[in-house]
Scaffold this active site. Sequence first.
Site, PDB file in Angstrom:
ATOM      1  N   GLU A  70      34.135  41.943  33.262  1.00  0.00           N
ATOM      2  CA  GLU A  70      35.088  41.815  32.164  1.00  0.00           C
ATOM      3  C   GLU A  70      36.516  41.587  32.646  1.00  0.00           C
ATOM      4  O   GLU A  70      37.244  40.746  32.116  1.00  0.00           O
ATOM      5  CB  GLU A  70      35.042  43.063  31.263  1.00  0.00           C
ATOM      6  CG  GLU A  70      33.706  43.279  30.570  1.00  0.00           C
ATOM      7  CD  GLU A  70      32.684  43.971  31.459  1.00  0.00           C
ATOM      8  OE1 GLU A  70      33.020  44.364  32.597  1.00  0.00           O
ATOM      9  OE2 GLU A  70      31.518  44.127  31.024  1.00  0.00           O
ATOM     10  N   SER A  74      24.704  38.409  22.183  1.00  0.00           N
ATOM     11  CA  SER A  74      25.235  39.458  21.314  1.00  0.00           C
ATOM     12  C   SER A  74      26.604  39.100  20.748  1.00  0.00           C
ATOM     13  O   SER A  74      26.960  39.479  19.637  1.00  0.00           O
ATOM     14  CB  SER A  74      25.345  40.777  22.075  1.00  0.00           C
ATOM     15  OG  SER A  74      24.077  41.201  22.528  1.00  0.00           O
ATOM     16  N   ASP A 126      23.181  52.333  20.335  1.00  0.00           N
ATOM     17  CA  ASP A 126      23.667  52.358  21.719  1.00  0.00           C
ATOM     18  C   ASP A 126      24.511  53.603  21.989  1.00  0.00           C
ATOM     19  O   ASP A 126      24.687  54.006  23.130  1.00  0.00           O
ATOM     20  CB  ASP A 126      24.454  51.081  22.052  1.00  0.00           C
ATOM     21  CG  ASP A 126      23.528  49.981  22.579  1.00  0.00           C
ATOM     22  OD1 ASP A 126      22.367  50.283  22.910  1.00  0.00           O
ATOM     23  OD2 ASP A 126      23.982  48.824  22.665  1.00  0.00           O
ATOM     24  N   ILE A 150      48.712  47.243  56.474  1.00  0.00           N
ATOM     25  CA  ILE A 150      49.555  48.339  55.965  1.00  0.00           C
ATOM     26  C   ILE A 150      49.547  48.294  54.445  1.00  0.00           C
ATOM     27  O   ILE A 150      49.710  47.232  53.853  1.00  0.00           O
ATOM     28  CB  ILE A 150      51.018  48.179  56.460  1.00  0.00           C
ATOM     29  CG1 ILE A 150      51.122  48.524  57.944  1.00  0.00           C
ATOM     30  CG2 ILE A 150      51.997  49.050  55.661  1.00  0.00           C
ATOM     31  CD1 ILE A 150      50.945  49.980  58.284  1.00  0.00           C
ATOM     32  N   ASN A 177      48.015  42.517  56.714  1.00  0.00           N
ATOM     33  CA  ASN A 177      49.041  43.156  57.552  1.00  0.00           C
ATOM     34  C   ASN A 177      48.702  44.591  57.903  1.00  0.00           C
ATOM     35  O   ASN A 177      49.509  45.307  58.499  1.00  0.00           O
ATOM     36  CB  ASN A 177      50.440  43.018  56.930  1.00  0.00           C
ATOM     37  CG  ASN A 177      50.572  43.780  55.623  1.00  0.00           C
ATOM     38  OD1 ASN A 177      49.837  44.720  55.354  1.00  0.00           O
ATOM     39  ND2 ASN A 177      51.534  43.380  54.811  1.00  0.00           N
ATOM     40  N   HIS A 231      61.057  44.775  47.424  1.00  0.00           N
ATOM     41  CA  HIS A 231      60.035  44.837  48.479  1.00  0.00           C
ATOM     42  C   HIS A 231      60.345  43.833  49.574  1.00  0.00           C
ATOM     43  O   HIS A 231      59.923  42.667  49.486  1.00  0.00           O
ATOM     44  CB  HIS A 231      58.663  44.538  47.871  1.00  0.00           C
ATOM     45  CG  HIS A 231      58.248  45.525  46.812  1.00  0.00           C
ATOM     46  ND1 HIS A 231      58.783  45.530  45.556  1.00  0.00           N
ATOM     47  CD2 HIS A 231      57.356  46.551  46.847  1.00  0.00           C
ATOM     48  CE1 HIS A 231      58.238  46.513  44.847  1.00  0.00           C
ATOM     49  NE2 HIS A 231      57.378  47.153  45.597  1.00  0.00           N
ATOM     50  N   HIS A 260      30.691  44.130  18.113  1.00  0.00           N
ATOM     51  CA  HIS A 260      30.170  45.509  18.172  1.00  0.00           C
ATOM     52  C   HIS A 260      31.350  46.472  18.079  1.00  0.00           C
ATOM     53  O   HIS A 260      31.594  47.288  18.953  1.00  0.00           O
ATOM     54  CB  HIS A 260      29.337  45.717  19.442  1.00  0.00           C
ATOM     55  CG  HIS A 260      28.083  44.883  19.484  1.00  0.00           C
ATOM     56  ND1 HIS A 260      28.101  43.508  19.423  1.00  0.00           N
ATOM     57  CD2 HIS A 260      26.774  45.225  19.567  1.00  0.00           C
ATOM     58  CE1 HIS A 260      26.879  43.038  19.464  1.00  0.00           C
ATOM     59  NE2 HIS A 260      26.040  44.060  19.538  1.00  0.00           N
ATOM     60  N   GLY A 310      46.264  45.069  49.095  1.00  0.00           N
ATOM     61  CA  GLY A 310      46.049  45.708  47.799  1.00  0.00           C
ATOM     62  C   GLY A 310      45.263  44.822  46.853  1.00  0.00           C
ATOM     63  O   GLY A 310      44.366  45.280  46.146  1.00  0.00           O
ATOM     64  N   GLY A 361      51.933  41.116  39.662  1.00  0.00           N
ATOM     65  CA  GLY A 361      52.464  42.426  40.052  1.00  0.00           C
ATOM     66  C   GLY A 361      51.334  43.439  39.999  1.00  0.00           C
ATOM     67  O   GLY A 361      51.007  44.065  40.997  1.00  0.00           O
ATOM     68  N   PRO A 362      50.699  43.595  38.836  1.00  0.00           N
ATOM     69  CA  PRO A 362      49.488  44.415  38.766  1.00  0.00           C
ATOM     70  C   PRO A 362      48.430  43.762  39.666  1.00  0.00           C
ATOM     71  O   PRO A 362      47.983  42.643  39.382  1.00  0.00           O
ATOM     72  CB  PRO A 362      49.124  44.366  37.283  1.00  0.00           C
ATOM     73  CG  PRO A 362      50.436  44.102  36.583  1.00  0.00           C
ATOM     74  CD  PRO A 362      51.153  43.159  37.512  1.00  0.00           C
TER      75      PRO A 362
END
Lengths: 678, 678
Positions: A423, A396, A481, A200, A198, A39, A473, A169, A127-128
């Site tokens: 979470e 809980s 539930d 883009i 940027n 990149h 749980h 992103g 990265g993610p």
Amino acid sequence: MSNVQTISETAVNSDVAWRSINAIRFLSIDAVEKANSGHPGAPMGLAPTAYALWQHALKHAPGTPDWADRDRVVLSAGHASMLLYSMLHLTGYDLPLDEIQDFRQWESETPGHPEYGLTAGVEATTGPLGQGLGNAVGFALAEKILANTFNRPGHEIVNHRTYAICSDGDMMEGVASEAASLAGTLQLGKLIVIYDDNQISIEGDTDKAFREDVSARFAAYGFHIIDPVDGNDLAGIVNALKAAEAEPDKPKLVTVRSVIGYGSPNLAGTGAVHGKAMGGDEVALTRTQLGWDYEPFEIPDDVYDHMRSGVQSGQALSDEWHAKFEDYKSEYPDLAERFLVDLLGMLPENWDDGLNRLVGSHDSPIATRAISGEALHAITPALPRLIGGSADLAESNNTEVDGRGSFSPELLDGRNLHFGVREHGMGAISNGMALHGGVIPYAATFLIFSDYLRPAIRVGALSHAPCVWIFTHDSIGLGEDGPTHQPISQLMGLRMIPNLTVIRPADADETFEAWRIAIENRQGPTALILTRQNLPQLSALGAQSFARGYVQRGAYVIADSSTEPEVIIIGTGSETQLALGAALKLQEEGIAARAVSMPSSELFQSQPDDYRESVLPWKVRARVSVEAGTTIGWERYVGFDGATIGIDRYGASAPGDIVMANLGFTVENVVETARSLL
Amino acid sequence: MSNVQTISETAVNSDVAWRSINAIRFLSIDAVEKANSGHPGAPMGLAPTAYALWQHALKHAPGTPDWADRDRVVLSAGHASMLLYSMLHLTGYDLPLDEIQDFRQWESETPGHPEYGLTAGVEATTGPLGQGLGNAVGFALAEKILANTFNRPGHEIVNHRTYAICSDGDMMEGVASEAASLAGTLQLGKLIVIYDDNQISIEGDTDKAFREDVSARFAAYGFHIIDPVDGNDLAGIVNALKAAEAEPDKPKLVTVRSVIGYGSPNLAGTGAVHGKAMGGDEVALTRTQLGWDYEPFEIPDDVYDHMRSGVQSGQALSDEWHAKFEDYKSEYPDLAERFLVDLLGMLPENWDDGLNRLVGSHDSPIATRAISGEALHAITPALPRLIGGSADLAESNNTEVDGRGSFSPELLDGRNLHFGVREHGMGAISNGMALHGGVIPYAATFLIFSDYLRPAIRVGALSHAPCVWIFTHDSIGLGEDGPTHQPISQLMGLRMIPNLTVIRPADADETFEAWRIAIENRQGPTALILTRQNLPQLSALGAQSFARGYVQRGAYVIADSSTEPEVIIIGTGSETQLALGAALKLQEEGIAARAVSMPSSELFQSQPDDYRESVLPWKVRARVSVEAGTTIGWERYVGFDGATIGIDRYGASAPGDIVMANLGFTVENVVETARSLL
């Protein structure tokens, strides 16, 4: 801002400064070109920003990259890895040029996205998208906690900033929103988010999908907003960073309006330069446009000299800190000792005394989540750096520790964290805390919502970040539930994540042992899978072996026949009682039945062959597994000739014991299934 | 706002109105009390809001709950299910009192959290927080697309609103942020978000974790903000809803400041009333405080009469619409026919002509993601309601269809959606579009990021929402992007989600067939798992059977020995070529080897026993599986006596063929592994 020292244009805009900025660009371009993959766009646009950050703002010592009080930089936009590698190489970290030339090649130190532990100076695996900002919030939170714990008047042992470099992103990802909102709430004043605006993203103009006012959004979270600055206005960027440093109380957003692929005549400002090599012709045109007469990977000596000025000044800063620490040590020897032990990730001797006292203390049925709460209460006095909380399910999840208070801007001593219903943010923040060091984070939610933070669990496991994940749980046994909340795929799904240790204890003692393993596992995360409902104690049911010393082996025999077993029944967690009950019943009928408790298949798989053979003898093929989750994966232990009792549908809303019974989780059904194999 | 008709205090605040509001409260309280499980707090606080919405704003017909042009309500705060069930019962939907009394019991129509398809009037399965808001964005987006497609001057066939009821928890979830940001960008003017700002979440005061300015945040997304209104100010709420209706262009945020557990002397305004029965004593005190003299589940007749006024007026609205539709039909018969076909979810005859023409068209190696792109181009002309896009990876996912334009406020005809880097939001929005009907959504990202939307994939599968998920870059074969981007657990992890059909095709024809199956599967979602790298065509490699007619069986023999097989090698996707190559090699050596292509284990598991036996004969125990993902789960097909070739570690950054070879994915390794079993 009147109290901000601004820097003049002439003080920063030297010839060597701009040639250094071009060196960052071309090192990135050339590495991507050689790999024919990567990149280039973001490094080209962000080079002045990176230069400003590393050369004018960052407190770091390239020669001692693990200096405890260094500022941290998290490149949340991990695809811009070559920007980071260029900076690390140019500023004198242990990342030689041949590693840069090996960008994205087998076993190099420069993988496609930055990986913590592989490359000196890389603080987090990214990265993610979005998670890096969450990690940065975790770094800043850890810093705030440690500063409050260890600093004393006149002794600022802990005082460093965390910078996150974020792309469009990153800003779109929900995990970033969650983390930023919490950072605002907690007033993490040493967090500085640099937003590379940027305009883009891969599909083109961000206008297509992203028209929000990011500054207004971050202001709503409680951030201090620095006026956006042009990505090629070097003095402007330096001054924006200084303005950010000057505001003590709120996290900061510094927006840099950069041009992706800056310098490329045909690709600048387009999505085409985001994620692939530009090609030789365009690289040549870019060299001409930016006046860069050097060969690929050629860096002029004066650029190296200029960029590596921080090696010496950083060493001086680090030395100064060590001297300060010596003073601190003589005045506060116990605190100093604890600081070192904590930072090195070592465990104090006898940390588990409290836990040891609890083993064997339960006879009556009790939920493993309640036992986990007892364990936390027992461990934290000797291990105060064990710090965490829940995504708004503390009661809980049994994660709130009495007497430790709630961490807030008004109570920095509080040691119960409140992540809110976030979470994924909790996951990324906890990973950041673990990577920062000095604290051991734990974080909790219902097992079903482990899916919400699964991306962070995975990146944490890849990063060897030692978080303790608490998931209560854990099955249809939670009852009313209903199917929206009843895990089916989650438990086996977690077992498939490499370097994550999953433990699903069957009773109180197995739960205490699970906590021991989790704390001692400093090489990666551990997930504890716990029940909502009460479970009987295996010893009270007639088990022959006990948790201590066995849980760490992953599986062990809890009931056996005097002769070689004809049938083996394997259970985990709340279903272990069924395996045990069925084996005892079959024994009464004269059938040589063995029951095995398997709290952790990962730990069992890592045992020597002979141990595994002793628990599950190869030739005994009549085997039954019983676990209230997907059956996929259980054929590993029961093979073609055995049977699995599990759930390959969704659950149902009704009292837990009714759902359990209706879906086949009874001793009778296990007995019958085992008998059918003989 | 001058153009808004306001309603006077006296016009809404009748005695029967407030007794109806109390009826909502006590139906909820009594049901939770009887079940001894559930969430009374939110229904008690939100009862006036729900009353205002259903009685003064909603366009609905309780007797014909599937009327196409009804307004939709999504209870994003699904734990407040009793609020919804109370409203549905009281306003005359087909939900009798005995079902309310069976709240949270086995096989009742009133499960703990609302489930789509189980209960008349429930529009979406909710409970996992944040996703409901995303669903609502999907509903509003589908409405906007359908309105633009079908409405003609003087013929407003599609014109309905979507209301989302959201809690603090919803607002904290990242998925809600993602969806709201896109809703603002796309100017979904018929979306009205009702935010129950009760300042309490499970861990107590929201101040602990959530201090942001929600109104400012939603304004930053592009929402129109209605001034917050007191949760017991009925006229104020009605007028806030009317003000929201009056603003045409932007999505709206209506904030209601309610008191959780309103009416309970001891629990109102506390986290304690959120998620459990209040207990008989407190219920009695609440009855006294609110002046509710009725027995549990007793509803006065005049309340029923008042609340069910909408049955008749709704029927009139629905009849009026049907009359309008008849006019439309006579003027635009083709459009009207298409509208009905699309809304019923039927497929036009010959919808797959384009696909059929493509089958058999490829001889050379090509990536299955590219084939998927060809399939989309071939299908959409005959199936224009197939609408979707990617989370900012359209070029990599091959999801952008040429000539269809990009949907935006400026181009409502555009049929390529741009979700931005918001995978989870994309998932929830797509589920909402599928549940709305009239469109078939597809949505794409890299397989690794399926983790980001996994919670939505699961709830969509539970809801039988027929989305097509497109996951490309499906293994270490993607190469240089490295371990952060290389899926290990994701593929098998998706297979474990009940009611999700996972298909990983091995070549072009298997990919075309996979698309056929995905479109024809209207009972749940389908996930297509596709490669980045080129794959050879199985026919060109010497396969003996071909995709057409076989992919739908899940697995089939692609190479066989003339005699009974000694060894069977099973491959999926990009590894099928290795299974085939190895079998052919072994045959050359005189070993009776069979190769099996298994694009979908779910489809294979659903085949009759004799077909499965014909592919994988019980007595042939020498079996090898080869798939570039976790080995967990493969013992189902290879048993104790077979071998798995897979990956139980993280991948590596290097060119894809090198990573593949280094991790054992070669014909030679498969041959050797197979030989070792004989």
